[in-house]
Design an enzyme around this catalytic site. Structure first.
Site, PDB file in Angstrom:
ATOM      1  N   ASP A 197      38.948  44.607  51.573  1.00 40.68           N
ATOM      2  CA  ASP A 197      38.559  44.200  50.294  1.00 40.68           C
ATOM      3  C   ASP A 197      37.124  43.912  50.563  1.00 40.68           C
ATOM      4  O   ASP A 197      35.727  44.287  50.647  1.00 40.68           O
ATOM      5  CB  ASP A 197      39.174  43.435  49.063  1.00 40.68           C
ATOM      6  CG  ASP A 197      38.317  44.042  48.355  1.00 40.68           C
ATOM      7  OD1 ASP A 197      38.086  44.677  47.682  1.00 40.68           O
ATOM      8  OD2 ASP A 197      38.543  43.343  46.678  1.00 40.68           O
ATOM      9  N   ASP A 317      43.366  45.217  42.190  1.00 41.24           N
ATOM     10  CA  ASP A 317      43.448  43.670  41.783  1.00 41.24           C
ATOM     11  C   ASP A 317      44.569  43.427  41.477  1.00 41.24           C
ATOM     12  O   ASP A 317      45.421  42.413  41.604  1.00 41.24           O
ATOM     13  CB  ASP A 317      41.491  43.777  41.468  1.00 41.24           C
ATOM     14  CG  ASP A 317      41.185  43.990  42.649  1.00 41.24           C
ATOM     15  OD1 ASP A 317      41.302  44.084  43.776  1.00 41.24           O
ATOM     16  OD2 ASP A 317      39.721  44.734  41.641  1.00 41.24           O
TER      17      ASP A 317
END
Length: 396
Positions: A197, A317
């Site tokens: 990420d 997330d």
């Protein structure tokens, strides 16, 4: 007096936005912990799960710790590679305006998660609590639940509360299935996804950065599963507090004199009076203006901000936050508390940085790294300390 009132309003709206994104994250994590606590009694479930995350190595109890670590690292590399390829493919399809195809694909993915993953978890719960229900009724209820969920996620006319609820449900179902992965694979995969990420968002050639920049240049939303919090309303002007800065959008004097203004500066709520725009500026804007730079000329964009000013957080997330606390729940609730505090602290830090710097920021690295660190410290140090204090009557 006016300066103090202005700063108070900014801090209030920023805090309210953080609460509006932390609340669904907390609900998602709590739901996964509850599911793990209820369904983790049957250890055969985790051994029957076979996914891309375990395609390179299957962990067994007879393997040594070093073999488990090497296998988990190999599984994580394969999983990250697949995610990278799929994300670049998403960028290519979005570049060639295949938006409808992407939306249909996302809708099909939501259907699979709600219908198949949710259906199987529902069967597990029915078995645990011995619920009396026939298969036809269950399939009918599941089909209605799934269809409404797909429509809620991909239709704009559905109430936002229903859409938000289904986004949380999809995150819970996916996260629970990730908790069925072997322990070493789960922890190494969490760290690997946090690093991915970080690279995908911040590196110049990162796939997520390319995707966001492409969406900004077209003034379009990314076709993905994204949770959007409700925008904050400024009580003084009864207008939405906007926190978005569009890239390469020229500022027109005539547009500023109109009653409706499309482009808002960061943390501002504009009222047009006599051709002049009044702004509720934030420290970032004030520092830029001291150097003679107008915010509209910078081409800034927050990856977590919607055109309505609401904070947006990717469903991935939600999933990996919940996987972390779900895996911690398999050991002890003390580690769950520690991991939850670490994740929320990391998410708060990320949102504050997003509001300050107004640039693309990944949401996983800070929270996941803090969560893993707190898990290790709690499991191997804090727990022994608390047990020793309790056994010696120093703590009750």
């Amino acid at each position: 007096m006016d300066q103090n009132h202005r700063n108070t309003g900014i801090l209030h709206t920023l805090g309210e936005e953080i609460i509006r994104i932390i609340t669904p994250v907390s609900i998602c994590m709590l739901s996964v912990v509850i599911l793990v606590s209820i369904l983790d009694k049957d250890s055969s479930l985790s051994s029957s799960v076979s996914t891309i995350a375990t395609i390179a190595y299957t962990e067994t109890t007879s393997d040594s710790e070093w073999d488990k670590f090497k296998g988990a690292l190999l599984n994580s590399l394969v999983f990250v590679a697949v995610v990278t390829v799929v994300t670049f493919l998403l960028v290519v399809l979005f570049y060639f305006n295949c938006t409808k195809f992407l939306k249909y694909y996302m809708g099909f993915s939501a259907f699979l998660v709600l219908g198949f993953m949710g259906g199987e978890i529902g069967v597990f719960l029915i078995q645990v609590y011995s619920v009396a229900i026939d298969c036809f009724t269950y399939v009918l209820l599941l089909l209605n639940f799934t269809i409404v969920g797909v429509l809620a996620v991909f239709m704009s006319k559905i109430p936002i509360f229903v859409t938000q609820s289904y986004m949380v449900v999809i995150g819970v179902l996916t996260a629970y299935w990730f908790t069925m992965l072997p322990e070493w694979t789960t922890w190494v995969l969490l760290v690997a996804m946090a690093l991915y990420d970080l690279a995908a968002v911040l590196l110049p050639g990162g796939p997520l950065r390319l995707l966001v920049e492409l969406a900004i240049s077209r003034d379009e939303d990314i076709p993905a599963l994204v949770y959007e919090a409700r925008p904050v309303i400024d009580p003084r002007s009864n207008a939405t507090v906007q926190r978005r800065v569009w890239r390469d959008r020229p500022v027109n004097v005539e547009a500023q004199s109109r009653p409706q203004v499309d482009t808002e500066t960061v943390g501002s709520s504009r009222n047009v009076e006599e051709g002049r725009v009044n702004e509720l500026s934030v420290p970032l804007i004030e520092r830029l203006r001291e150097r003679g730079v107008e915010p509209e000329s910078l081409g800034l964009e927050g990856i977590g901000l919607a055109s309505t000013g609401a904070i947006k957080l990717g469903l991935g997330d939600f999933i990996f936050y919940s996987v972390l606390v779900g895996r911690a729940a398999m050991y002890d609730f003390m580690t769950v508390y520690a991991c939850y505090i670490a994740i929320i602290a990391g998410l708060g830090i990320t949102l504050v940085l997003l509001a300050v710097y107004q640039k693309a920021l990944p949401a996983l690295p800070v929270s996941v790294m803090l969560g893993v660190l707190f898990y290790v410290l709690t499991r191997f140090f804090l727990e022994d300390f608390v047990v020793q204090c309790s056994s010696n009557l120093l703590m009750f």
